[in-house]
Design an enzyme around this catalytic site. Structure first.
Site, short mmCIF file in Angstrom:
data_model
loop_
_atom_site.label_atom_id
_atom_site.label_comp_id
_atom_site.label_asym_id
_atom_site.label_seq_id
_atom_site.Cartn_x
_atom_site.Cartn_y
_atom_site.Cartn_z
N PRO A 2 0.83 -1.20 0.00
CG PRO A 2 -0.76 -1.53 1.68
CD PRO A 2 0.58 -2.02 1.20
CE LYS A 33 -3.57 -5.41 1.02
NZ LYS A 33 -3.18 -6.12 -0.14
CB ILE A 65 -1.43 -5.74 -4.31
CG1 ILE A 65 -0.20 -5.25 -5.07
CG2 ILE A 65 -1.87 -7.11 -4.79
CD1 ILE A 65 1.05 -6.06 -4.82
#
Length: 113
Positions: A2, A33, A65
Protein backbone atom coordinates in the site's frame (compact mmCIF):
# COMPACT_ATOMS: atom_id res chain seq x y z
CA UNK A 1 2.52 -2.57 -1.22
CA UNK A 2 0.00 0.00 0.00
CA UNK A 3 1.11 3.53 -0.83
CA UNK A 4 -0.56 6.66 0.50
CA UNK A 5 0.56 9.95 -1.04
CA UNK A 6 -0.76 13.18 0.46
CA UNK A 7 0.06 16.41 -1.34
CA UNK A 8 -1.29 19.56 0.28
CA UNK A 9 -0.89 23.32 0.13
CA UNK A 10 -1.24 23.36 3.92
CA UNK A 11 2.02 23.45 5.82
CA UNK A 12 2.83 20.10 7.35
CA UNK A 13 3.13 20.05 11.13
CA UNK A 14 6.54 20.20 12.77
CA UNK A 15 5.92 16.55 13.58
CA UNK A 16 5.56 15.55 9.90
CA UNK A 17 7.38 12.27 10.59
CA UNK A 18 4.83 11.50 13.29
CA UNK A 19 2.00 12.30 10.87
CA UNK A 20 3.43 9.83 8.35
CA UNK A 21 3.79 7.18 11.04
CA UNK A 22 0.21 7.66 12.23
CA UNK A 23 -1.07 7.47 8.66
CA UNK A 24 1.02 4.34 8.06
CA UNK A 25 -0.53 2.55 11.03
CA UNK A 26 -4.02 3.64 9.94
CA UNK A 27 -3.58 2.48 6.33
CA UNK A 28 -2.34 -0.90 7.53
CA UNK A 29 -5.37 -1.20 9.81
CA UNK A 30 -7.88 0.00 7.21
CA UNK A 31 -6.59 -2.39 4.54
CA UNK A 32 -5.69 -5.31 6.81
CA UNK A 33 -2.12 -5.31 5.47
CA UNK A 34 1.15 -5.62 7.40
CA UNK A 35 2.49 -2.16 8.20
CA UNK A 36 5.92 -3.40 7.13
CA UNK A 37 4.69 -3.03 3.52
CA UNK A 38 3.00 0.39 3.88
CA UNK A 39 4.64 3.51 2.43
CA UNK A 40 3.39 7.04 3.18
CA UNK A 41 4.61 10.24 1.51
CA UNK A 42 3.36 13.63 2.68
CA UNK A 43 4.46 16.72 0.78
CA UNK A 44 3.76 20.42 1.04
CA UNK A 45 3.11 22.09 -2.31
CA UNK A 46 2.05 25.74 -1.99
CA UNK A 47 1.30 25.91 -5.75
CA UNK A 48 -2.05 24.14 -5.65
CA UNK A 49 -5.60 25.32 -6.20
CA UNK A 50 -9.01 23.68 -6.23
CA UNK A 51 -12.22 25.22 -7.58
CA UNK A 52 -10.23 28.34 -8.43
CA UNK A 53 -9.14 28.83 -4.81
CA UNK A 54 -5.90 28.20 -2.95
CA UNK A 55 -7.75 27.66 0.35
CA UNK A 56 -6.39 24.59 2.20
CA UNK A 57 -6.70 21.43 0.11
CA UNK A 58 -5.15 18.02 -0.51
CA UNK A 59 -4.75 15.54 -3.32
CA UNK A 60 -4.22 11.96 -2.18
CA UNK A 61 -3.45 8.66 -3.84
CA UNK A 62 -4.10 5.37 -2.13
CA UNK A 63 -2.78 2.39 -4.07
CA UNK A 64 -2.60 -1.23 -3.03
CA UNK A 65 -2.57 -4.71 -4.43
CA UNK A 66 -6.09 -6.06 -4.00
CA UNK A 67 -7.68 -2.74 -3.02
CA UNK A 68 -11.35 -3.68 -2.59
CA UNK A 69 -13.62 -1.47 -4.68
CA UNK A 70 -16.34 -1.90 -2.07
CA UNK A 71 -14.18 -0.19 0.57
CA UNK A 72 -13.40 3.03 -1.30
CA UNK A 73 -16.32 5.02 0.14
CA UNK A 74 -15.35 4.03 3.70
CA UNK A 75 -11.65 4.64 3.02
CA UNK A 76 -12.53 8.09 1.66
CA UNK A 77 -14.45 8.94 4.83
CA UNK A 78 -11.70 7.68 7.10
CA UNK A 79 -8.91 9.46 5.24
CA UNK A 80 -10.89 12.72 5.04
CA UNK A 81 -11.67 12.50 8.77
CA UNK A 82 -8.00 11.94 9.53
CA UNK A 83 -6.83 14.83 7.34
CA UNK A 84 -9.41 17.09 8.96
CA UNK A 85 -8.19 16.11 12.43
CA UNK A 86 -4.46 16.24 11.58
CA UNK A 87 -4.30 19.21 9.16
CA UNK A 88 -7.63 20.99 9.57
CA UNK A 89 -8.65 20.25 5.98
CA UNK A 90 -12.28 20.50 4.95
CA UNK A 91 -13.20 17.06 3.51
CA UNK A 92 -14.90 18.84 0.59
CA UNK A 93 -11.44 20.12 -0.45
CA UNK A 94 -9.79 16.70 -0.58
CA UNK A 95 -9.55 14.56 -3.71
CA UNK A 96 -8.51 10.93 -3.39
CA UNK A 97 -7.50 8.65 -6.23
CA UNK A 98 -7.81 4.95 -5.43
CA UNK A 99 -5.91 2.35 -7.45
CA UNK A 100 -5.80 -1.42 -7.31
CA UNK A 101 -2.32 -2.34 -8.53
CA UNK A 102 -1.82 -5.70 -10.24
CA UNK A 103 0.94 -7.71 -8.51
CA UNK A 104 3.12 -7.79 -11.60
CA UNK A 105 3.07 -3.96 -11.79
CA UNK A 106 4.29 -3.45 -8.20
CA UNK A 107 7.98 -4.04 -7.64
CA UNK A 108 10.29 -4.16 -4.65
CA UNK A 109 13.62 -5.67 -3.69
CA UNK A 110 14.51 -6.49 -7.29
CA UNK A 111 11.30 -8.41 -8.02
CA UNK A 112 7.53 -7.97 -8.08
CA UNK A 113 4.81 -9.09 -5.73
Amino acid sequence: MPLLRVETNTRLPEDADGLCQRLSAQVADWLGKPESYVMVACTHNPAMCFAGSNDPLAYCELKSIGLPEGLTRELSRRLCDTLQAELGLDPARVYIEFADAPRHFWGTNGTTF
